[in-house]
Design an enzyme around this catalytic site. Structure first.
Site, short mmCIF file in Angstrom:
data_model
loop_
_atom_site.label_atom_id
_atom_site.label_comp_id
_atom_site.label_asym_id
_atom_site.label_seq_id
_atom_site.Cartn_x
_atom_site.Cartn_y
_atom_site.Cartn_z
N ASP A 267 -3.26 11.06 -9.61
CA ASP A 267 -2.21 9.89 -9.20
C ASP A 267 -1.88 10.19 -8.10
O ASP A 267 -1.10 8.55 -7.83
CB ASP A 267 -1.58 10.02 -10.59
CG ASP A 267 -0.37 11.13 -9.98
OD1 ASP A 267 0.85 10.91 -10.32
OD2 ASP A 267 -0.84 11.74 -9.95
N PHE B 34 -9.30 17.80 -12.14
CA PHE B 34 -7.93 16.73 -12.37
C PHE B 34 -7.02 17.06 -12.07
O PHE B 34 -6.49 18.88 -12.08
CB PHE B 34 -7.86 16.49 -14.29
CG PHE B 34 -8.52 15.97 -14.90
CD1 PHE B 34 -9.24 14.78 -14.96
CD2 PHE B 34 -9.76 16.80 -15.47
CE1 PHE B 34 -9.97 14.49 -15.72
CE2 PHE B 34 -11.26 15.74 -16.01
CZ PHE B 34 -10.85 15.02 -16.00
N ASP B 35 -5.81 16.72 -11.61
CA ASP B 35 -4.52 16.76 -11.16
C ASP B 35 -3.86 16.81 -12.55
O ASP B 35 -4.59 16.25 -13.13
CB ASP B 35 -3.81 15.83 -10.42
CG ASP B 35 -2.66 15.85 -10.29
OD1 ASP B 35 -2.05 17.00 -9.99
OD2 ASP B 35 -1.70 15.20 -10.72
N LEU B 36 -2.81 17.60 -12.91
CA LEU B 36 -2.53 16.90 -14.16
C LEU B 36 -0.68 15.78 -14.55
O LEU B 36 -1.29 14.72 -14.74
CB LEU B 36 -1.79 18.66 -14.92
CG LEU B 36 -0.83 18.68 -15.95
CD1 LEU B 36 -2.04 18.33 -17.19
CD2 LEU B 36 -0.69 20.69 -16.78
#
Length: 211
Positions: free
Chosen positions: A162, A8-10
């Site tokens: 995102d 995951f990106d944060l």
């Protein structure tokens, strides 16, 4: 679906730091007497700060980074929160034995702080931050490094983000990708980068892994 590892990106993916990032840029530009529109500021959300500020003014880039980070850290804890259903989804994924990692363009200490404030720090087996790599996303290095730490196979790995940097980094590393429809850049913009999936709710991940 045969997914064993999810990266995951944060910021903007798991935790909502959009307002904090926005305010930090506004504060920095004001400090240096620069004027940008909200649309222009939006475009700076995602790439490493160094890249953004060096493109604006090479000589003042370091000073700008310092100003930005000082403001960002001072206001961090009052702004940052997890997006809806993030925590319960991570909990379910963990119970299913999915290995999870964070791949972020933030500095490690700030990333950990955001994870702790939002209470999601215990779900991840690795964190690959800006200070752990030579090349940031969209280069494949951060994703490959996380996979190496987690002993993950590309065909069983999913990168969630995102921003187009996240999707491209995943593509470049040969893994499946998922965009998030709550991205500030908008779902249509992310779809242009051909993610394997588009999440409209974090719980969509459970369907993808077959829970």
């Amino acid at each position: 679906m045969n997914i064993h590892t999810i990266l995951f990106d944060l910021d903007g993916t798991l935790i909502d730091t959009n307002e904090l990032i926005n305010e930090s840029f506004i504060h920095t530009f004001k400090h240096f007497g620069l004027d940008y529109t909200p649309e222009e500021i939006l475009a700076f959300n995602g790439p490493p700060l160094k890249e953004t500020f060096e493109n604006i003014d090479l000589d003042k880039a370091e000073a700008m980074i310092t100003t930005y980070r000082k403001h960002n850290l001072a206001h961090h804890d009052s702004y940052v929160k997890a997006f809806p259903h993030v925590k319960e989804t991570l909990e379910m994924l963990k119970q299913q034995g999915i290995k999870m990692g964070i791949v972020t363009t933030k500095m490690r200490s700030t990333a950990i702080r955001g994870m702790k404030v939002t209470g999601i720090d215990s779900y991840f087996d690795t964190i690959i931050a800006l200070d752990n790599v030579t090349h940031a996303k969209p280069h494949p290095e951060p994703v490959l490094k996380a996979m190496e730490h987690l002993d993950a196979l590309p065909e069983k790995t999913l990168m969630v983000g995102d921003n187009h940097h996240d999707i491209e980094s995943g593509h470049n590393a040969g893994v499946k990708t998922a965009g998030v429809a709550w991205s500030l850049k908008g779902e249509a913009k992310l779809m242009q980068y051909n993610p394997t999936y588009m999440l409209h709710d974090m719980k969509d991940l459970l369907k993808i892994i077959g829970v």
